[in-house]
Structure formats: C-alpha cells, structure tokens
Enzyme design. Structure first.
Site, PDB file in Angstrom:
ATOM      1  N   TYR A  70      16.006   7.566   0.360  1.00 28.54           N
ATOM      2  CA  TYR A  70      14.649   7.037   0.175  1.00 28.54           C
ATOM      3  C   TYR A  70      14.433   5.822   1.082  1.00 28.54           C
ATOM      4  O   TYR A  70      15.369   5.139   1.505  1.00 28.54           O
ATOM      5  CB  TYR A  70      14.406   6.637  -1.288  1.00 28.54           C
ATOM      6  CG  TYR A  70      15.130   5.375  -1.690  1.00 28.54           C
ATOM      7  CD1 TYR A  70      14.500   4.129  -1.595  1.00 28.54           C
ATOM      8  CD2 TYR A  70      16.442   5.428  -2.146  1.00 28.54           C
ATOM      9  CE1 TYR A  70      15.176   2.977  -1.947  1.00 28.54           C
ATOM     10  CE2 TYR A  70      17.127   4.276  -2.493  1.00 28.54           C
ATOM     11  CZ  TYR A  70      16.491   3.050  -2.392  1.00 28.54           C
ATOM     12  OH  TYR A  70      17.153   1.900  -2.721  1.00 28.54           O
ATOM     13  N   PHE A  80      11.315  -3.005   1.644  1.00 28.05           N
ATOM     14  CA  PHE A  80      12.141  -3.862   0.805  1.00 28.05           C
ATOM     15  C   PHE A  80      13.514  -3.250   0.501  1.00 28.05           C
ATOM     16  O   PHE A  80      14.422  -3.957   0.082  1.00 28.05           O
ATOM     17  CB  PHE A  80      11.422  -4.205  -0.509  1.00 28.05           C
ATOM     18  CG  PHE A  80      11.167  -3.022  -1.400  1.00 28.05           C
ATOM     19  CD1 PHE A  80      12.154  -2.545  -2.265  1.00 28.05           C
ATOM     20  CD2 PHE A  80       9.927  -2.377  -1.384  1.00 28.05           C
ATOM     21  CE1 PHE A  80      11.900  -1.460  -3.095  1.00 28.05           C
ATOM     22  CE2 PHE A  80       9.681  -1.297  -2.213  1.00 28.05           C
ATOM     23  CZ  PHE A  80      10.680  -0.815  -3.071  1.00 28.05           C
ATOM     24  N   ASP A  81      13.647  -1.945   0.747  1.00 30.10           N
ATOM     25  CA  ASP A  81      14.958  -1.310   0.473  1.00 30.10           C
ATOM     26  C   ASP A  81      14.991   0.060   1.143  1.00 30.10           C
ATOM     27  O   ASP A  81      13.939   0.700   1.340  1.00 30.10           O
ATOM     28  CB  ASP A  81      15.186  -1.171  -1.032  1.00 30.10           C
ATOM     29  CG  ASP A  81      16.648  -0.834  -1.353  1.00 30.10           C
ATOM     30  OD1 ASP A  81      17.508  -0.988  -0.453  1.00 30.10           O
ATOM     31  OD2 ASP A  81      16.909  -0.412  -2.492  1.00 30.10           O
ATOM     32  N   ILE A 100      14.390   2.983 -12.492  1.00 26.93           N
ATOM     33  CA  ILE A 100      13.093   2.502 -12.976  1.00 26.93           C
ATOM     34  C   ILE A 100      12.295   3.723 -13.437  1.00 26.93           C
ATOM     35  O   ILE A 100      12.467   4.832 -12.918  1.00 26.93           O
ATOM     36  CB  ILE A 100      12.350   1.721 -11.881  1.00 26.93           C
ATOM     37  CG1 ILE A 100      12.129   2.592 -10.644  1.00 26.93           C
ATOM     38  CG2 ILE A 100      13.098   0.434 -11.528  1.00 26.93           C
ATOM     39  CD1 ILE A 100      11.279   1.941  -9.586  1.00 26.93           C
ATOM     40  N   TYR A 126       9.131  -2.852 -11.576  1.00 27.99           N
ATOM     41  CA  TYR A 126       9.847  -4.045 -12.017  1.00 27.99           C
ATOM     42  C   TYR A 126       8.940  -5.041 -12.732  1.00 27.99           C
ATOM     43  O   TYR A 126       9.320  -6.188 -12.974  1.00 27.99           O
ATOM     44  CB  TYR A 126      10.531  -4.707 -10.817  1.00 27.99           C
ATOM     45  CG  TYR A 126      11.652  -3.830 -10.264  1.00 27.99           C
ATOM     46  CD1 TYR A 126      12.917  -3.862 -10.836  1.00 27.99           C
ATOM     47  CD2 TYR A 126      11.418  -2.964  -9.206  1.00 27.99           C
ATOM     48  CE1 TYR A 126      13.929  -3.056 -10.349  1.00 27.99           C
ATOM     49  CE2 TYR A 126      12.423  -2.146  -8.703  1.00 27.99           C
ATOM     50  CZ  TYR A 126      13.688  -2.190  -9.281  1.00 27.99           C
ATOM     51  OH  TYR A 126      14.691  -1.376  -8.810  1.00 27.99           O
ATOM     52  N   PHE A 143       7.522   4.746  -2.354  1.00 30.20           N
ATOM     53  CA  PHE A 143       8.813   5.369  -2.011  1.00 30.20           C
ATOM     54  C   PHE A 143       8.585   6.672  -1.247  1.00 30.20           C
ATOM     55  O   PHE A 143       7.728   7.481  -1.623  1.00 30.20           O
ATOM     56  CB  PHE A 143       9.629   5.681  -3.271  1.00 30.20           C
ATOM     57  CG  PHE A 143      10.112   4.470  -4.001  1.00 30.20           C
ATOM     58  CD1 PHE A 143      11.273   3.831  -3.622  1.00 30.20           C
ATOM     59  CD2 PHE A 143       9.384   3.969  -5.080  1.00 30.20           C
ATOM     60  CE1 PHE A 143      11.734   2.714  -4.305  1.00 30.20           C
ATOM     61  CE2 PHE A 143       9.823   2.849  -5.773  1.00 30.20           C
ATOM     62  CZ  PHE A 143      10.993   2.227  -5.387  1.00 30.20           C
TER      63      PHE A 143
END
Length: 567
Positions: A70, A80-81, A100, A126, A143
């Site tokens: 992902y 961010f990731d 999540i 979050y 995502f």
C-alpha cells in the site's frame, strides 16, 4: 496503519452497528462509501475498485490472513507511509481489530491482484488524536492497495486437474518415487522457481519428508502425464520463515505440475500381454537367443528408441546379462509372435540414466513383438512331410554326397530364399561342415524323394527339404577308392609308355579309365580334375613332376605304415 501507540490506539472490536453497516456496504457491490448530505464528513470508507482481475477464485473475508502492498497519503497527496518504501509487505489477519477499522473494511471482498483506492474518514482511522509526528488529528487517509495473497487457517491444499491422460497405469501413493516438472509462483503470479530451466525433472520420494507437506498431499493420486494446479497455504509450505529471497514469509504457493513417471522401490517388472498367437508350444527361457522388435518410451509417452526405425530386430541372449535386468525378466515366458508391454521401474538404467534420452530414475515402457527365439542346445525338430512309395533301402548318411531342394523361412513365416530360385538343387557332402549343422543333421536318414520340415537347433530358421539324389561318400581323407582290389602291379599299369615314370597326364588318364570302367570312384561333389591333381601331388613325393615306382603308395598302405610307426 497498524494499530500502535497510546492507549487510545489499542485494538478495537467492531460494534454490532458497524458490523451491520459493513455487511450492507459489501451487499451494494463494495463500491463507493456514502458521504453525509450536503458534502459533510464521510460516514464510511469510500472504496474505488480501479483494477479487478478477470478471475477471482476467492475474496477476503473476516479472519483471513492477507499480504498486501500500500501507499498512504493525505488529501493533499503528501505520503505518510508506504510498504513499498520498507520493501516489506503487510502480512496480517483481517477483521479481528489488528488494523484500523477503515482498512479492515476496505480489504473485505478483495481479490488477489485487485487494486483499490480507499478513503478512510478520521473516525475509522486514527480519530481526533492521530499519531504523533506522523498523522495529525482528524485526518482523512487515502490508501492505494494491491492484494497479493489471502488464506485462512482452515484452508487445505487445493488441487485442480488441468489434463488427465485417458490411460492411467498407476496413481501416486505415499513412499512412491516420482519425477515431475513444475512451475512455481506466488498467489499473485510472481514466479519463484521452475524445473524447466534446470534441464531436468524434479525427482523425489512422496510422503517421506523430502517435500513440503502441501506438495506431498497435492501429488497423491496423480497419473503419469497428468497436469495439475496445486495451491498450498503457507502453513503447509514454508510458513513464517519463507525460503531465501524468493518466497516471502506466510506466502501461499501455486504449482503447475506435470507428472512424468512414478514407481515404488518395491515395484517389480509389470507385464501386459497385448496379443498372444494361438498354438504357443514353447516359451522363452534364460539362455535363449531371441530376435524382437520394440518401441521404448518413458512413462509420459515420450519415445526414446525403436528397433523399427533401424529396420532391424534387436538380437540378444535372454537371461544372460546382455540387456538391462528388467528386460531380461520381461522377455522370459514370451511366445514367438507374442506382443507384450514390459514396464520397468528401477531395473533399467537407475539414478544415472543413459545418454540424453533416458533421464535418471526413469520408468521405461517397452512394447515388444517377439519374432523368434531358440537355444543352441535345442535338438533339431524334424517332421516328415512325405516319403516315396517304393521301398527305401538306403538313406543319406555322413560322408554321402547329396543333391537337395529347399525352402528357407523365418519361424514367423517370412520367406528368405529357396534353391528353386536358382533353377538347380543344392549339393553337399554330409558331415563336411559345408552347411549349417541343423540342416546337415536334418538331411541325414532321408530317402531319395523324401520331403522333410526341420528347425535347426542353432538357428531360428525353418527348412523344407526334398532329397533329390544321393551318392555314397568316401572314407575320411580319401580322394579315390577301388570297388575291388587294385591291380597287383599298380605302377606298371599306370606307366602307360613303360618309361619307368608317370607324369600327371598318364596318371590322369589311368584314374579316369578306372572310373569309367566302374573299377573305382572319386570323391563325390568335387571337380574331378582338381581331385586327380591333388592325388598326383600326394604321390609325387619329391615334387619333380613325375611319379616313380618308389614314390607310388596306396593310402591304405600309408595308413598301415603310420600305425606301425606309432606302435
């Protein structure tokens, strides 16, 4: 993305209302999530399925273990990731609170190799707390996900038969030795290994711990020549450890397998009679010399050799170690004209194989047509076809000179040659080793005019013989014999011009006169001139071209003198 951090981010259970909402989202096609009226905040995950594979054998369900890649970004596109940046797939169980909530829902119903874009509202990500230094409070997350693997702890090995041959001589069982080709891929199609690139099959025992458990199970029941697709869950493959750099941790494996052959160390040579001619009076035994045709193939049908392609039978002794042990066994007990299939497991060329056509540990199949066989110790088989009506007082014996007609064929009836083709009978002196031993034996004891059929013990030939004429032979070593006592003064009778010496011309004239007058006879079956010349050479002791009274001596006298010398 994984649940981590302060207590507010601990694993959450799905409330009943959320679970019902999740099922509703799946029911409407797993498409877009719903936004609140007038463009308010999202109530649920928005799912965009922008790549759906044509084939989807299974969809992600709660409790499944998944592996996926992902990229995670904010609304402005800032990343961010990313699992790609870490060079590591996410491997986790779905729907049990380890992700999540928005990701748990976004993965549901997904297919392997499917790509989705997920928009996760803050309350399903979050929340109002975020993740310090990484995700701000009340952040909507985006995502881009690709699913690469899915399995469940309740899964078993999945076997799909792609091609099954019409004839299955045997199926794979535990402890069998197998040879097979394979292509190995991950569930997403990424290739990790293939036997085809290694120039040979993969050879191993089944059910003996040499293979991963899933392959041991997936090969059972396969037939030679069968093609299968075998899907193996990780816990029956390489599990958490994976294998080297090609098989990651917790990866499902897919094998496309072609079984080449199978045998068991306890197997013996298998025989199948394809055609048995009537009237089999004798079966092949060890020590027989046999002629046979064959086609040799591997268990998957690949032809590796054929006597027919050489237009010549294979000729050998049976049971004497001249051929592979399995063929030695398989040919014994066969009949002339029989067709049989001989399946040879480990009694062929063993682990090393031979040449570039028979690989190691290969099972060999021979389709054999036995032409004929014999044993040098076999007696001559003689059958009288006809005898002359008149009384037969004298029969052919050793030393006799005979004329005979014959037809010669193989035992399968193939005609080879005949004296009738030459327009004249054959001639031979019996016992003089001028014809094959079995034919010589078969002619002995025949009457003139008799017809016989004989099979010589030392050859796989069938002779039909008719004795045309017979002459008494001479004792061994004699070129000429008298019918009565020779003249008392032999040299004087032979010296026609009375000059005390006999040249070859006088000698020849004298001998021919004795023959024409019926007083003696020459060795039959020979050129008279040559025979007389040999006689003259024997008497001309000093080789001066003439015989004197001192040189002339009858053979009977010579033999008697030799006896005295020996005494």
């Amino acid at each position: 993305m994984l649940r981590a951090g302060p207590p507010s981010h601990t694993l959450l259970r799905l409330p009943l209302l959320q679970l019902l909402l999740l099922l509703l989202v799946q029911a409407v096609g797993r498409g877009l999530g719903r936004a609140s009226p007038a463009g308010g905040p999202l109530e649920d995950v928005v799912i965009e399925r922008y790549h759906i594979p044509r084939v989807c054998p299974r969809e992600v369900q709660m409790g499944d273990f998944v592996r996926y890649h992902y990229n995670g970004t904010f609304e402005d596109g800032k990343k961010f990731d990313s699992s790609y940046d870490r060079h590591t797939l996410v491997a986790i169980v779905v729907g049990v609170g380890r992700l999540i909530t928005g990701m748990d829902r976004g993965l549901m119903g997904m297919c392997v190799n499917e790509r989705r874009r997920l928009i996760v509202p803050p309350h399903l990500g979050y929340g109002s707390i975020g993740v310090a230094g990484l995700i701000p409070p009340d952040a909507t997350l985006y995502f881009d996900v690709v699913l690469l693997d899915v399995w469940n702890k309740e899964d078993t090995v999945q076997v799909s038969t792609l091609l099954r041959p019409p004839h299955c001589p045997r199926m794979v069982q535990d402890s069998d030795f197998v040879r097979y080709h394979y292509n190995g891929t991950l569930l997403d199609g990424t290739a990790f290994d293939t036997s085809y690139s290694k120039g040979g099959t993969y050879d191993t025992y089944v059910g003996s711990g040499w293979l991963i458990k899933g392959m041991d199970q997936g090969l059972l029941g396969m037939c030679p020549g069968e093609r299968r697709k075998i899907v193996i869950p990780p816990f029956l493959a390489y599990g958490e450890k994976g294998y080297g750099t090609v098989i990651p941790s917790q990866a499902s494996l897919v094998f496309h397998v072609l079984l080449i052959d199978v045998h068991n160390p306890k197997d013996t040579v298998q025989l199948e009679t394809l055609e048995l001619p009537p009237g089999c009076v004798r079966r092949a035994v060890a020590g027989d010399f046999m002629r046979y045709h064959y086609n040799g193939s591997l268990m998957d049908g690949t032809l590796f050799d054929s006597s027919y392609s050489r237009n010549h039978t294979y000729n050998t002794y049976v049971g004497q170690g001249y051929i592979i042990p399995g063929m030695d066994q398989g040919l014994q007990g066969s009949c002339m004209g029989e067709r049989r299939r001989i399946i040879i497991p480990h009694l062929a060329y063993g682990e090393n194989g031979t040449g570039d056509k028979i690989p190691g540990s290969a099972v060999l199949i021979f389709d054999v047509h036995v032409i004929d066989f014999h044993n040098p110790a076999d007696p001559v088989e003689i059958k009288t076809l006809s005898r002359p009506l008149e009384t037969c007082n004298e029969t052919a014996k050793l030393g006799d000179f005979v004329h005979y007609h014959y037809n010669c064929s193989l035992l399968d009836g193939t005609r080879l040659f005949s004296s009738h083709d030459y327009g004249a009978p054959q001639e031979a002196t019996l016992g003089a080793h001028k014809v094959i031993e079995g034919l010589d034996t078969g002619l002995q004891g025949m009457c003139v005019g008799e017809r016989r059929r004989g099979v010589p013990g030392s050859a796989v030939l069938l002779f039909e013989v008719e004795l045309v004429s017979r002459e008494d032979g001479l004792p061994t070593g004699y070129l000429f014999v008298w019918h009565e006592d020779p003249p008392a003064h032999l040299f004087e009778h032979m010296d026609l011009n009375k000059d005390g010496e006999v040249p070859v011309e006088e000698f020849s004239t004298f001998i021919k006169a004795q023959v024409s007058e019926g007083k003696g006879r020459l060795l039959p079956g020979q050129d008279p001139e040559k025979t007389i010349g040999d006689m003259f050479q024997n008497q001309d002791r000093n080789q001066d071209g003439k015989i004197t009274a001192e040189e002339l001596k009858l053979k009977s006298d010579e033999d008697q003198d030799r006896v005295h010398e020996e005494l």
